[in-house]
Structure formats: structure tokens, C-alpha cells
Scaffold this active site. Sequence first.
Site, PDB file in Angstrom:
ATOM      1  N   LYS A 118       0.854  -1.211   0.141  1.00  0.00           N
ATOM      2  CA  LYS A 118      -0.089  -0.181   0.088  1.00  0.00           C
ATOM      3  C   LYS A 118       0.840   1.216  -0.079  1.00  0.00           C
ATOM      4  O   LYS A 118       0.379   2.507  -0.270  1.00  0.00           O
ATOM      5  CB  LYS A 118      -0.927  -0.256   1.172  1.00  0.00           C
ATOM      6  CG  LYS A 118      -1.791  -1.090   1.448  1.00  0.00           C
ATOM      7  CD  LYS A 118      -2.447  -1.064   2.908  1.00  0.00           C
ATOM      8  CE  LYS A 118      -2.996  -2.317   3.222  1.00  0.00           C
ATOM      9  NZ  LYS A 118      -3.325  -2.584   4.642  1.00  0.00           N
ATOM     10  N   GLY A 119       2.191   0.928   0.253  1.00  0.00           N
ATOM     11  CA  GLY A 119       2.988   2.209   0.624  1.00  0.00           C
ATOM     12  C   GLY A 119       3.091   3.116  -0.530  1.00  0.00           C
ATOM     13  O   GLY A 119       3.350   4.477  -0.213  1.00  0.00           O
TER      14      GLY A 119
ATOM     15  N   ASP B 197       7.686   3.144  -2.555  1.00  0.00           N
ATOM     16  CA  ASP B 197       7.813   4.224  -1.602  1.00  0.00           C
ATOM     17  C   ASP B 197       9.223   4.390  -0.954  1.00  0.00           C
ATOM     18  O   ASP B 197       9.929   5.336  -1.151  1.00  0.00           O
ATOM     19  CB  ASP B 197       6.532   3.859  -0.206  1.00  0.00           C
ATOM     20  CG  ASP B 197       6.742   2.337   0.186  1.00  0.00           C
ATOM     21  OD1 ASP B 197       7.667   1.756  -0.258  1.00  0.00           O
ATOM     22  OD2 ASP B 197       5.992   1.910   1.060  1.00  0.00           O
TER      23      ASP B 197
ATOM     24  N   ASP C 292      14.413  -0.273   1.166  1.00  0.00           N
ATOM     25  CA  ASP C 292      15.028  -0.453   2.405  1.00  0.00           C
ATOM     26  C   ASP C 292      16.091  -1.389   2.227  1.00  0.00           C
ATOM     27  O   ASP C 292      17.313  -1.101   1.734  1.00  0.00           O
ATOM     28  CB  ASP C 292      14.106  -0.913   3.514  1.00  0.00           C
ATOM     29  CG  ASP C 292      14.340  -1.047   4.893  1.00  0.00           C
ATOM     30  OD1 ASP C 292      15.397  -0.188   5.343  1.00  0.00           O
ATOM     31  OD2 ASP C 292      13.928  -1.877   5.609  1.00  0.00           O
TER      32      ASP C 292
ATOM     33  N   ASP D  34       3.601   3.532   6.678  1.00  0.00           N
ATOM     34  CA  ASP D  34       3.026   3.297   7.928  1.00  0.00           C
ATOM     35  C   ASP D  34       3.747   2.718   9.024  1.00  0.00           C
ATOM     36  O   ASP D  34       4.891   2.164   8.830  1.00  0.00           O
ATOM     37  CB  ASP D  34       1.816   2.366   7.653  1.00  0.00           C
ATOM     38  CG  ASP D  34       2.324   0.893   7.822  1.00  0.00           C
ATOM     39  OD1 ASP D  34       3.265   0.785   6.579  1.00  0.00           O
ATOM     40  OD2 ASP D  34       1.903  -0.017   8.262  1.00  0.00           O
TER      41      ASP D  34
ATOM     42  N   ARG E 162      -0.158   6.775   7.339  1.00  0.00           N
ATOM     43  CA  ARG E 162       0.026   6.731   5.980  1.00  0.00           C
ATOM     44  C   ARG E 162      -0.248   8.153   5.219  1.00  0.00           C
ATOM     45  O   ARG E 162       0.176   8.417   4.121  1.00  0.00           O
ATOM     46  CB  ARG E 162      -0.475   5.749   5.116  1.00  0.00           C
ATOM     47  CG  ARG E 162      -0.150   4.438   5.595  1.00  0.00           C
ATOM     48  CD  ARG E 162      -0.918   3.251   4.438  1.00  0.00           C
ATOM     49  NE  ARG E 162      -0.946   2.034   5.032  1.00  0.00           N
ATOM     50  CZ  ARG E 162       0.281   1.056   4.688  1.00  0.00           C
ATOM     51  NH1 ARG E 162       1.244   1.509   3.972  1.00  0.00           N
ATOM     52  NH2 ARG E 162       0.167   0.067   5.113  1.00  0.00           N
TER      53      ARG E 162
HETATM   54  P1  IMP Z   1      12.662  -4.201   1.312  1.00  0.00           P
HETATM   55  O1  IMP Z   1      13.580  -3.090   0.675  1.00  0.00           O
HETATM   56  O2  IMP Z   1      12.478  -5.309   1.008  1.00  0.00           O
HETATM   57  O3  IMP Z   1      13.680  -4.151   2.834  1.00  0.00           O
HETATM   58  O4  IMP Z   1      11.285  -3.636   1.990  1.00  0.00           O
HETATM   59  C1  IMP Z   1      10.727  -2.594   1.596  1.00  0.00           C
HETATM   60  C2  IMP Z   1       9.481  -2.231   2.236  1.00  0.00           C
HETATM   61  O5  IMP Z   1       9.531  -2.323   3.638  1.00  0.00           O
HETATM   62  C3  IMP Z   1       8.658  -1.116   1.751  1.00  0.00           C
HETATM   63  O6  IMP Z   1       8.410  -1.108   0.496  1.00  0.00           O
HETATM   64  C4  IMP Z   1       7.881  -0.513   2.947  1.00  0.00           C
HETATM   65  O7  IMP Z   1       6.715  -1.094   2.552  1.00  0.00           O
HETATM   66  C5  IMP Z   1       8.515  -1.165   4.028  1.00  0.00           C
HETATM   67  N1  IMP Z   1       9.457  -0.385   4.715  1.00  0.00           N
HETATM   68  C6  IMP Z   1      10.857  -0.214   4.829  1.00  0.00           C
HETATM   69  N2  IMP Z   1      11.119   0.681   5.465  1.00  0.00           N
HETATM   70  C7  IMP Z   1      10.266   1.086   6.135  1.00  0.00           C
HETATM   71  C8  IMP Z   1       9.882   2.457   6.949  1.00  0.00           C
HETATM   72  O8  IMP Z   1      11.181   3.273   7.516  1.00  0.00           O
HETATM   73  N3  IMP Z   1       8.675   2.578   7.464  1.00  0.00           N
HETATM   74  C9  IMP Z   1       7.579   2.161   6.757  1.00  0.00           C
HETATM   75  N4  IMP Z   1       8.034   1.059   6.321  1.00  0.00           N
HETATM   76  C10 IMP Z   1       8.913   0.699   5.637  1.00  0.00           C
HETATM   77 MG    MG Z   2       6.506  -0.581  -0.260  1.00  0.00          MG
END
Ligand code: IMP
Ligand code: MG
Length: 183
Positions: free
Chosen positions: A46-47, A103, A106, A162, A168
Amino acid sequence: MDAKDMGDKLEHILVTEEQIDAKLDEMAAAIDRDYDGDLLLVGVLKGAAMVMSDLARKIHSPLQMDWMAVSSYGLGTKSSGVVKILKDLDADVTGRHVLIVEDVIDSGLTLDWLRRNLMARGAGSVRIAAILRKPDAAKIEVPVDYLGFDIPNEFVVGYGLDWAEQFRHLPFVGTLAPHVYGG
Ligand code: IMP
Ligand code: MG
């Protein structure tokens, strides 16, 4: 929702509404230079809801919008890199020029999986647009073609992001006061 509605829950603002708006202008201009039709935006629910709708409205090239929802398998809150599709695309991406809209990058594991998944379906090209990236959290390098802001490796909320499904709808990106997590 704005900073006043946050009361003492907000620690500080990392990226303002004005900064996001100006950056999206730049990202949309770059996208318009690179594409001349047949652009499929894929928003990751949803981000990415906020960045998808704001970015799309600044792009002049013809485009279509579609959505995916994914979740990372595994225990805890850390991304495992093993991804489950909760909602798949309606569109057939075969031969299409896909731009994934995210969004935040990470660890990069979700996006790396998604990029390879769409390539494997026969997309003509797959590029990535992300409004935020945490360089110090990267577990895998994901090529980002259109980037908003690099931010510190902190947990952030707002502009689609979120905490426990809250915050959000903040128009900016900020950090939460520690007492929010505490209870
Ligand atoms: P990754 O890059 O696979 O670790 O995951 C990224 C996803 O984790 C993003 O699309 C977000 O939905 C969620 N996420 C990562 N960091 C944050 C944060 O600081 N706040 C909220 N959601 C986050
Ligand atoms: Mg995301």
C-alpha cells in the site's frame, strides 16, 4: 493530516511536502524524456499509493496504472527476500515497458525480487522509481532509475509509509517519537 494532528507523536520531519512536490516534478520530467508511450506504472501497495498518484499526475506521456501487493515471507519485521504475491497485476506485461513505483527501498530485497519477477514474465523493460531510499540498509544493490531522496537508516512514516497501518496520510515523511513504539 498534518504535523499538528500528530501532537507529540512526531519526532522530526525528514522530507517536507514542498520538497516531495519539487522532486516529483524532476522525476516526472526525466520519465517524460525517457518514454514515448506504452508506459505501464506498477505501484506496490500500500506504501506507494501516494507517490504513484502524485507522480502519475505530473507525467505527460501516455501511461497505464496497475497495482501489485506483495508481502515478504518470514518471521519478524525484516524483509526476507522471499516474496508472496497478495494481489497480482491485471495487466499482461509481455513486451511492455514497466516502471515499478515504490515508497522506499530499505533492504532492496522486495524490489529485487519484483524486478526479476516482471522480467521473467517477458516485460520489454523494467525500471524503478522510488521516492525514498535508505542506502545504509541495503542488503542488495537495486538499480534505481528515478530516485527521490536518500534518507538515514531510520524507521519513517508518512507519504504512504505506515507504522501499524497508521500515519500513511501524512503529507511529509518523518520519524516517530520513541514513546509511540513503546506503547
Ligand atoms: P525491503 O526493501 O525489501 O526491505 O522492503 C521495503 C518495504 O518495507 C517498503 O516497500 C515498505 O513497505 C517497508 N518499509 C521499509 N522501511 C520502512 C519504514 O521506514 N517505514 C515504513 N515502512 C517501511
Ligand atoms: Mg512498499
